[in-house]
Structure formats: C-alpha cells, structure tokens
Design an enzyme around this catalytic site. Sequence first.
Site: not given
Length: 351
Positions: A143, A188, A220, A244, A248
């Site tokens: 970001y 990751k 993942d 982020d 959700d």
Amino acid sequence: MSDIRFTYVPGDGIGPEVGAAANNVLHAMAEKYGHELKIDKHLIGGAAIDAMGTPLPANTLASCQETGAILLGAVGGPKWDHLKGADRPELGSLLPLRKELNLYTNIRPAKPHPALMDNIPLRPEYLQGVDFIVVRELTGGIYFGKKGRDNLGAYDECRYSEAEVKRIAVKAFELARTRRKKVTSVDKSNVLETSRLWREVVIKTAEDYPDVELEHLLVDAMTMHMLTRGQEFDVILTENMFGDILTDEASVLCGSMGVIPSASLSDGKVGMYEPIHGSAPDIAGQGKANPLAMILSASWMLRTSFGLDDEANAIDAAVDAALSGGHTTGDLGGSLSTSDVGNWIGEYVRG
Ligand code: IPM
Ligand code: MG
C-alpha cells in the site's frame, strides 16, 4: 463525569446517516452516564473534495491529530470514480490518515451473531464457535511502497522493515494472551521475500510468548481454512494487503458487513474507528443503511480511546438486544429505518 472529545468525519454515501444514528446513541450514553460530548465534525473524502478540493483538508487532519480519537463513516462513491491515485477519496484520505497518525494496527473481529445465522451462506456446522480477530498491519507493505509507471509498465513496491513486523506481531501476541492464546500468522513465504522476513520476525517474537501457540499459514491456503475451520482460529496476524482481502472474506462468516466495526490503532489511546462496510452509494439517502457497525465502532472508541468500559458495554448490549429482537433494518430482515434503529438503541441505553 468527563468530557468525551472526538473527531467525527461522516464522509460520503451512507456515512452521514449511520453516523447520525451512532451520534444519537452516544448522546443517550452521555446523558445516562453524565458525560459531556464534544464532537469536532469535519469533512473527509468526496464530500471534502466537493467543498474544498481535497479529500483530506488540513483542518480535518489537524483535528484528528489533536483529538486522537476519530469516528469515521465511509468515503468514496461513483461521483469521484474518475479521479486517480491520491486524488481519490479513499486513497487520498484513509491512507494518509493511517500514516500520519501511525495507525499501524487494524483490528477486525469475526464472530457470527446467533440471530444472523440464516444470513450466512454456509452450513451451521462451519459457523458454530467461530470467534476470531484479524490483526492487519496497516501502514506498510505494498500500500505504501513506491508506485509508478515506466516504459515497461507499472509497479508497486512491497517493503517491510523488521521493526514494522515486530511491533504488529507484539500486538497480536498481546491480544492472544487476553483470549484463547493462539496466533495464526499468514504470509506468502514460499514466494515473497517480505513474507520470509515476516515469518522470521514472528517466530522470534513468539519466543517472548511461550504461553501462546503459533502457527503459520500461506495466504492462499488461509482463504480456504477460514471458511472450513474458522473455529480453530483465535488471532490471525497478517500484512496489509493480505489483511485487506482476508477481512472481507471474514465478514461472510458474520452474515453482514453491516454489523462489523473496526479499529485502527496507534500506540496509546490514539485510534480511528469505522464500520468495515463502504459508502454504499446505491442506498444512500434512503434510510435503509444498517447503522449497527457504526454504533459498535462508537462503543469501541469509548472503550479503547477513553477507557469507558461500562458505557461501551451498555451500547454493545443494546446492539445485541436489537439484533436478537429483530429491531433492525431490512438487510437483516427487520423493518426499521436507519434512524429508527439508532433511536431504539439510544432508548435501550437510557434504560
Ligand atoms: C479497507 C478498504 C481500504 C483498504 C481501501 C478503501 C483503501 O478496503 O479499509 O479495507 O484497502 O485498506
Ligand atoms: Mg478492504
């Protein structure tokens, strides 16, 4: 009796409506407990672009810095979709606020309310006992890395310093100590160097918390595990962009984005509190928006920035009663308007 002074930035779309309902509840709380509310109301996002030509006017930022407690509605909408980069309401207001106030810890809970089970598109056995909190790093990573275009295309750099990882890991382990004592760190690390550093630092931090169990999952895989064995997670620790996305996804486990608050915290009592939902321009101005996430954000602010536990608990209990009794907006199967819900909860708090 004490003063409760905070910055109120309603923003765009349904922000002002859910914000009005939350302020109504705060006024009821203040009356009942004998506090004085001092609300510094300011423009942010698209509303600020329209009025002042910038999504984060200097006086808005100054107020946020001065009060250190911010209640935010939502920012953005189709009207400003043609704008690019930092001219956009979200990028030009939320990101600089997070950075300027050093709000590096973002906390988003996931705990399905029993009254909302039917709203959730998963079989009940996947929901029973789900109660976890995502701790998302909020001021670093992709970001905030260098971004741009060159003759080859475009790039977004992802960087993390050891110190940035360490301080958010400490927050997650401290939080886990107050709960079921388990941290699941998500990265990751099979591909990204920042994730390898992340994992190293988290493992090192864990040495100071021998009482807390630590597990690592690749992001993942985590997208599957969150939905299929959500019960097994307590504190989920992750970097900015993975957080982020995962938050959700976590909201699906709660039946509605309209009921989930969030806190973005710095050290000490400085914090910004906001619903996880967006500005929902399609239903703005119709009295349909569900104000519960905003009301819960307000109670979180009372608890964390002002140390007012009883007051926050009273509001949470009122929200719980509204949910259980069906005193809700249409999205949750109720028939009340946004302001009706605020009034109902305000009355409940008054007792
Ligand atoms: C969030 C939002 C923001 C983010 C956007 C609006 C910049 O999606 O708070 O999760 O990506 O952090
Ligand atoms: Mg998001």
